[in-house]
Design a protein around this motif. Structure first.
Motif, short mmCIF file in Angstrom:
data_model
loop_
_atom_site.label_atom_id
_atom_site.label_comp_id
_atom_site.label_asym_id
_atom_site.label_seq_id
_atom_site.Cartn_x
_atom_site.Cartn_y
_atom_site.Cartn_z
N TRP A 180 37.88 38.05 17.78
CA TRP A 180 37.66 38.57 19.13
C TRP A 180 38.13 37.55 20.18
O TRP A 180 38.78 37.90 21.16
N ARG A 194 41.19 38.06 22.94
CA ARG A 194 40.98 37.89 24.37
C ARG A 194 41.99 36.88 24.93
O ARG A 194 42.57 37.09 25.99
N THR A 195 42.20 35.79 24.18
CA THR A 195 43.16 34.78 24.61
C THR A 195 44.55 35.37 24.71
O THR A 195 45.28 35.14 25.70
N TYR A 218 35.00 31.76 27.01
CA TYR A 218 34.73 33.19 26.80
C TYR A 218 33.27 33.48 26.47
O TYR A 218 32.95 34.57 25.99
N ASP A 233 43.74 41.42 31.59
CA ASP A 233 42.38 40.94 31.83
C ASP A 233 41.52 41.42 30.68
O ASP A 233 41.09 42.58 30.63
N SER A 234 41.24 40.52 29.73
CA SER A 234 40.51 40.91 28.52
C SER A 234 39.06 41.29 28.80
O SER A 234 38.42 41.94 27.98
N SER A 235 38.54 40.89 29.97
CA SER A 235 37.16 41.24 30.30
C SER A 235 37.03 42.73 30.60
O SER A 235 35.91 43.27 30.62
N ASP A 280 44.90 37.78 27.77
CA ASP A 280 44.93 37.05 29.04
C ASP A 280 46.23 36.27 29.21
O ASP A 280 46.78 36.20 30.32
N TRP A 332 35.55 46.70 24.05
CA TRP A 332 35.58 46.21 22.68
C TRP A 332 34.65 47.05 21.80
O TRP A 332 33.49 47.28 22.14
N GLU A 374 44.40 46.30 28.61
CA GLU A 374 43.37 46.25 29.64
C GLU A 374 42.84 47.65 29.92
O GLU A 374 43.61 48.59 30.15
#
Length: 330
Positions: free
Chosen positions: A163, A167-168, A314, A176-178, A171, A182, A149
């Motif tokens: 990608w 992200r999965t 996503y 928090d992949s957001s 998380d 990237w 993160e």
């Protein structure tokens, strides 16, 4: 992420344009996908030069498909995007794709059908190793997926299945992949990592096994592709599948037979097959690598639904996109 989504839309528009150009150039010949019965004598299958393409090239596949006198030819494709116009133009009858590519194409109006299953997400083994591995520099403070993160993460392509998988995984580890930065690196991820341009990167087998010998990097974990569900499928155009139902059924049976045969091989057998598919890899590396498992049952409604739901979560598909299994299966 809006700029990333825009890039994805532009890329898909280019795929569609190239596909239409290819279809026009082919003129609807005997191998074309324009709703005509296939009358050619050679079935052409697009595959990646990777472990995920081993199943198609198992001897059982060609043997089954050539039983009625036809020949099988494997055509190397670098990406699903490269295969798309060849499928629509009739230069390929079938091609291997990750699960996200035909679904995104469907949302843009290009209709593919998932006719046979490929590799499934392989869970990490007892030492944490799988077919996809994450790496940081040796002295990095990053110890786990959660620690990614806020860091710069190098991936081959943004808004791709890889990608989505990463992200999965972040998380699910409590991160928090957001909040990850990237960075699209193509195939230069390890080089970008060593140069300090990214804080972490991902590699696939057998490259992960090869990196074990590099003292400048450190392994931090693995993950299962596609969340452990079906990761790859062989596709054709919807028109081709409708006009060649018997051939499509035979192809599905042949691929499943190949999948079962590869799953039954020991490591030495898989390495021997891989040496034919990817001849430039040292034999000792092929013997030490981790291989994917392949699905032994047809693509199901649940496989499609699982992929669609993850993509909507996503932002790879609009939340209102009405893609159903019936849209994607023959």
């Amino acid at each position: 992420m809006s700029s990333h989504r825009s890039s994805r839309r532009i890329a898909l528009a280019a795929i569609a344009a190239a596909a239409l150009t290819s279809l026009t150039a082919c003129g609807g010949g005997s191998g074309a996908a324009g709703g005509k019965e296939f009358t050619g004598d050679t079935i052409k299958i697009g595959v990646f030069p990777s472990f995920n393409g081993l199943d198609a090239q198992a001897p059982e596949v060609a043997k089954a498909l050539e039983a009625d006198g036809k020949k099988v030819e494997f055509v190397t494709i670098a990406t699903p995007a490269e295969a798309a116009p060849q499928l629509i133009g009739g230069k390929l009858q079938f091609a291997l794709m990750d699960m996200t590519t035909p679904l995104v194409a469907a949302s843009q109006g290009t209709k593919f059908t998932m006719v046979a299953p490929g590799a499934v997400g392989t869970d990490p083994n007892s030492d944490g190793w799988s077919t996809s591995t994450l790496w940081v520099k040796k002295d990095s403070p990053i110890k786990s997926f959660k620690d990614l993160e806020g860091k710069k993460f190098g991936v081959p392509a943004l808004n791709s299945q890889l990608w989505l998988d990463l992200r999965t995984a972040v998380d699910e580890a409590g991160g928090d992949s957001s909040k990850i930065q990237w960075v699209e690196t193509g195939r230069t991820g390890p080089d970008q990592l060593k140069a300090g341009n990214v804080d972490a990167t991902v590699v696939s087998e057998p490259n992960g096994t090869a990196m074990k010998k590099d003292p400048t990097v450190r392994f931090i974990g693995s993950y299962a592709q596609a969340g452990g569900d079906l990761a790859y499928a062989f596709v054709s155009t919807q028109q081709f599948a409708k006009s060649n139902a018997a051939l499509v059924g035979d192809f599905e049976d042949a691929i499943i037979a190949g999948n079962k045969a590869v799953n039954a091989l020991d490591t030495a057998g898989k390495a021997a097959l891989a040496a034919k598919v990817i001849p430039d890899i040292p034999s000792e590396l092929l013997q030490a690598a981790v291989y994917p498992e392949f699905a032994e049952t047809p693509v199901t409604d649940d496989n499609v639904t699982f992929a669609v739901d993850r993509m909507k979560k996503y932002g790879m598909l609009d939340g209102s996109a009405g893609i159903t299994p019936a849209d994607m299966l023959p």
